[in-house]
Each structure stands twice: as C-alpha cells, then as structure tokens.
Design an enzyme around this catalytic site. Structure first.
Site, mmCIF file in Angstrom:
data_model
loop_
_atom_site.group_PDB
_atom_site.id
_atom_site.type_symbol
_atom_site.label_atom_id
_atom_site.label_comp_id
_atom_site.label_asym_id
_atom_site.label_seq_id
_atom_site.Cartn_x
_atom_site.Cartn_y
_atom_site.Cartn_z
ATOM 1 N N HIS A 13 10.777 15.999 -27.952
ATOM 2 C CA HIS A 13 10.318 16.994 -28.963
ATOM 3 C C HIS A 13 11.038 18.006 -29.268
ATOM 4 O O HIS A 13 11.772 18.706 -28.423
ATOM 5 C CB HIS A 13 9.063 17.643 -28.155
ATOM 6 C CG HIS A 13 8.290 18.967 -28.901
ATOM 7 N ND1 HIS A 13 6.888 18.720 -28.803
ATOM 8 C CD2 HIS A 13 8.747 19.828 -29.584
ATOM 9 C CE1 HIS A 13 6.322 19.837 -29.710
ATOM 10 N NE2 HIS A 13 7.629 20.529 -30.141
ATOM 11 N N HIS A 15 12.698 20.519 -32.680
ATOM 12 C CA HIS A 15 12.600 21.226 -33.986
ATOM 13 C C HIS A 15 14.094 21.191 -34.501
ATOM 14 O O HIS A 15 14.683 21.875 -33.958
ATOM 15 C CB HIS A 15 11.972 22.420 -34.087
ATOM 16 C CG HIS A 15 10.590 22.424 -33.680
ATOM 17 N ND1 HIS A 15 9.523 22.236 -34.269
ATOM 18 C CD2 HIS A 15 10.340 22.443 -32.388
ATOM 19 C CE1 HIS A 15 8.287 22.203 -33.690
ATOM 20 N NE2 HIS A 15 8.627 22.488 -32.399
ATOM 21 N N LYS A 99 1.811 13.832 -35.478
ATOM 22 C CA LYS A 99 1.800 15.007 -34.684
ATOM 23 C C LYS A 99 0.266 15.745 -35.207
ATOM 24 O O LYS A 99 0.258 15.969 -36.363
ATOM 25 C CB LYS A 99 2.974 15.721 -35.020
ATOM 26 C CG LYS A 99 2.919 17.401 -34.403
ATOM 27 C CD LYS A 99 3.068 17.303 -32.946
ATOM 28 C CE LYS A 99 2.796 18.590 -32.380
ATOM 29 N NZ LYS A 99 3.967 19.286 -31.867
ATOM 30 N N HIS A 136 -0.341 19.128 -30.219
ATOM 31 C CA HIS A 136 -0.147 20.468 -29.687
ATOM 32 C C HIS A 136 -1.488 20.674 -29.256
ATOM 33 O O HIS A 136 -2.384 21.340 -29.804
ATOM 34 C CB HIS A 136 0.207 21.406 -30.962
ATOM 35 C CG HIS A 136 0.429 23.062 -30.736
ATOM 36 N ND1 HIS A 136 1.584 23.263 -30.550
ATOM 37 C CD2 HIS A 136 -0.416 23.734 -30.260
ATOM 38 C CE1 HIS A 136 1.697 24.684 -30.225
ATOM 39 N NE2 HIS A 136 0.465 24.788 -29.984
HETATM 40 C C1 NCD Z 1 7.562 25.888 -32.686
HETATM 41 C C2 NCD Z 1 8.322 26.117 -33.913
HETATM 42 O O1 NCD Z 1 8.882 27.256 -34.049
HETATM 43 O O2 NCD Z 1 8.143 25.341 -34.970
HETATM 44 N N1 NCD Z 1 7.293 27.021 -31.762
HETATM 45 C C3 NCD Z 1 7.270 27.004 -30.680
HETATM 46 O O3 NCD Z 1 7.059 28.226 -30.080
HETATM 47 N N2 NCD Z 1 7.093 25.981 -29.676
HETATM 48 C C4 NCD Z 1 6.249 25.250 -32.953
HETATM 49 C C5 NCD Z 1 5.389 24.443 -31.595
HETATM 50 O O4 NCD Z 1 6.029 23.609 -31.295
HETATM 51 O O5 NCD Z 1 4.526 25.155 -31.333
HETATM 52 ZN ZN ZN Z 2 7.559 22.306 -30.980
#
Ligand code: NCD
Ligand code: ZN
Length: 346
Positions: A13, A15, A99, A136
């Site tokens: 997981h 970003h 997702k 989520h």
């Molecule tokens: C994530 C993001 O910034 O994209 N933020 C987080 O606090 N984890 C989004 C997510 O996975 O909830």
């Molecule tokens: Zn995330």
C-alpha cells in the site's frame, strides 16, 4: 554486529503521487522494495485501465537508472467503473487490485463510492475473476466518532458485503484497531489485512499530547495504545493474513503544517529500519520476512522476490534525512521517536 537477511520486501500500500513529488520520492521506495501496490488517489484519480497504464509509464520514467521496481497498479472504484474494463485490466497483467474509498473518507476520496449497491456488478466480476478489493475501511457518517470508524465499518459495511459476496477477496488496508485484527483472524477465507509501519509505533497520544503533531496525523488515525499492541502482535505473529502496507503518503510540509492539515505520513525512507527495530523489540526478528516479503505476494498470487535484503544492526545510530527535498518542496520524514540502529546494508 547482528545481521538479518530476508527476501527483498514489497510494499502492499503506497502513495507515489505524480509530477515533481513522484520524482522526488520514488527512489526512497525503489531503493528497498521490489514491488508496491500503487494507490490510485491522484487528482484526478486513476479510474480506468488506460489511466493506470499512463500512470505506470510516468512511474517508470521517474525511476532512477539502475533501480529495479515493479509498480502494481490499482483502479479507483467509482460508481461508474465498468466491469469489462476491470477484467481487461486484470487479464493484461496491469491491474492487481481495485480500491474502494468510501466517499469523503480520506485524501482525494470525494469521487469514491457513496452507494455500494451501484458497484455490485463490478464487485461480482472481481469475485469471479479473483481480483482483490482493497478497502479503506472507515465509515464517513458524521455521527460516528473518528476513533470508531473502522469498527463501525466492519460491522455495517464489510461483514454484510462479505456475507453477500463470500468469493470476493478483500484486503482490509491499514488496519488500526484490535477490532480489525480480530475480524481478520476470525475469517476463514478471502480476507487479509495490511499494517503500516507507523501504526506499529505511534498511538493517539503521540499526535495530541504536548502539542499537536501534524506529521503523525494520518487516516485511519492512530488509535489508543491497546490497539497499537494488537497490531504489533498481529504483524509479528507470522500469521499469513497480515502483511506490510506502509501507506507512506507524502504531503508537502505547508499542506500538513496549517490550520487544516492533510492526512498522511511519509515512511518510505526509514520503514525497514523501523520494522527491524519493532520486530527485534517483540523478539520476532525471525517473523519480519513473513510480514514484509512473503505473506503479501502469497495473498496477491505472486511469487516472493528472488533477491534478498540484508539488514545490519550497527553500534551507532543510523542517520536519515529529516526532510525529503523535492522540486515541489520539502516533505517531512517519519520520526519514530527513538534512535534507529538497523540499517539496510545489502
Ligand atoms: C492517504 C493520502 O494522503 O493519500 N493519507 C493517509 O493518511 N493515509 C490516503 C489514505 O490512504 O487514507
Ligand atoms: Zn493510503
């Protein structure tokens, strides 16, 4: 000096963002991880197979030369997602999961799902073709307290969905509560959970006691200590239903250090050092490989990596940058609150 050699880890997981931030952060992941499940919550989100193919190209173009890294692409589920496009994405080998963001649950989730009924044809197709749904797991109903949102989601959304569609493989992402851990442990099939680095280390006091700490704010928000302990027990147990998903989520400092700061913690830089520390603390260094390198690929139907990673416990503290400097601005690196001695050395 102690050393530990494990199969090269993956991040289930992650970003990576886009543009200058992507270029500034990708090497922190590709230096250590062979593969990662790439979150689709860009602006605009990655909703079709062709969006995902284009995003994958941008990720590969940003990769430093000499780094080998395989981005495992996902689609952002919307009420307009086409089941045929999802199936074609899986068949082509590009798409590894879809997702589900309940609309409004977190960063860039306003285009997410409001009414699950509308996405049932997609979920049914996914169950048929064996494509996992990454969830989520938080309700967004304003009446529900933010610390209860995961537990309420399990009861009111996830369990009814899994009863209705037991063949659907569901990854409960970034589990943050003992409720989540127990729910996963109670299931017989088709449910697994990822756990982040930071939820093994911080609880809600770290965010709020002695002044508000925006760099410890993420979603789902860290819970009370008993939940952190349940997560540590699950992660270090070796149970194949739990694996690493860092949820490393970079935001530029001005977007976190303000009156309405973004959710997300940037952990890619020091995740493996933090994890070795946590697993050693728990007397479970021999379970780190299962958590970071074996359980995830098995769940996603992939082979474990052939390459290895060696971690060495040094006499002196390992120093990490406190900020990642990108062309778009500075991003604060996760501070575990204790010195780190484990270093990735091979
Ligand atoms: C994530 C993001 O910034 O994209 N933020 C987080 O606090 N984890 C989004 C997510 O996975 O909830
Ligand atoms: Zn995330």
């Amino acid at each position: 000096m102690k050393t530990l050699t494990i199969r090269r880890p993956d991040d289930w997981h992650l970003h990576l963002r886009d543009g200058e931030v992507l270029k500034g952060v990708i090497a922190d992941t590709s230096a250590h991880f062979a593969r990662a499940i790439i979150m689709p919550n860009l602006v605009p989100p990655v909703v079709t197979t062709s969006d995902a193919a284009a995003y994958r190209e941008r990720i590969m173009a940003a990769l430093p030369s000499g780094h080998r890294f395989e981005p495992l692409m996902t689609l952002y589920l919307t009420e307009h997602t086409n089941p045929d496009d999802v199936e074609a994405g899986k068949k082509s080998g590009l798409i590894h999961a879809v997702k589900l963001y309940p609309a409004g649950a977190t960063t860039n989730s306003h285009g997410g799902v409001r009414n699950l009924e509308k996405v049932m044809p997609v979920l049914e197709r996914m169950a048929k073709i064996g494509l996992p749904l990454c969830v989520h797991g938080e309700v967004t109903t304003p009446e529900v307290d933010i610390f209860d949102r995961e537990a309420v989601f399990i009861e009111t959304v996830l369990e009814p969905l899994r009863k209705r569609l037991p063949e659907l493989k569901v990854t409960m992402e970034h589990v943050t509560t003992s409720d989540g851990v127990n729910y996963i442990k109670s299931s017989k099939a088709n449910l697994a959970g990822s756990i982040t680095t930071h939820h093994l280390i911080i609880n809600r006091n770290d965010i709020l006691v002695g002044g508000i700490k925006p760099h410890y704010y993420c979603l789902p928000v860290a819970k009370r200590e008993s939940h952190r302990l349940a997560l540590r027990a699950a992660a270090t147990s070796g149970d194949s239903r739990f694996f690493l998903g860092t949820d490393s989520a970079p935001h530029l400092d001005p977007l976190k250090e303000c009156a309405c700061g973004c959710a997300g913690i940037y952990t890619s830089v020091n995740t493996m050092s933090c994890l070795a520390h946590v697993f050693e603390d728990e007397g479970a260094l021999n379970k780190l490989e299962a958590f970071a390198s074996l359980n995830g690929p098995a769940w996603y139907g992939l082979a474990a990596n052939e390459q290895t990673m060696t971690l060495t416990k040094q006499e002196t503290q390992v120093s990490f940058p406190s900020k990642r400097d990108t062309a778009a601005g500075l991003i604060t690196v996760f501070d575990p609150g204790f010195p780190l001695f484990w270093n990735v050395t091979g």
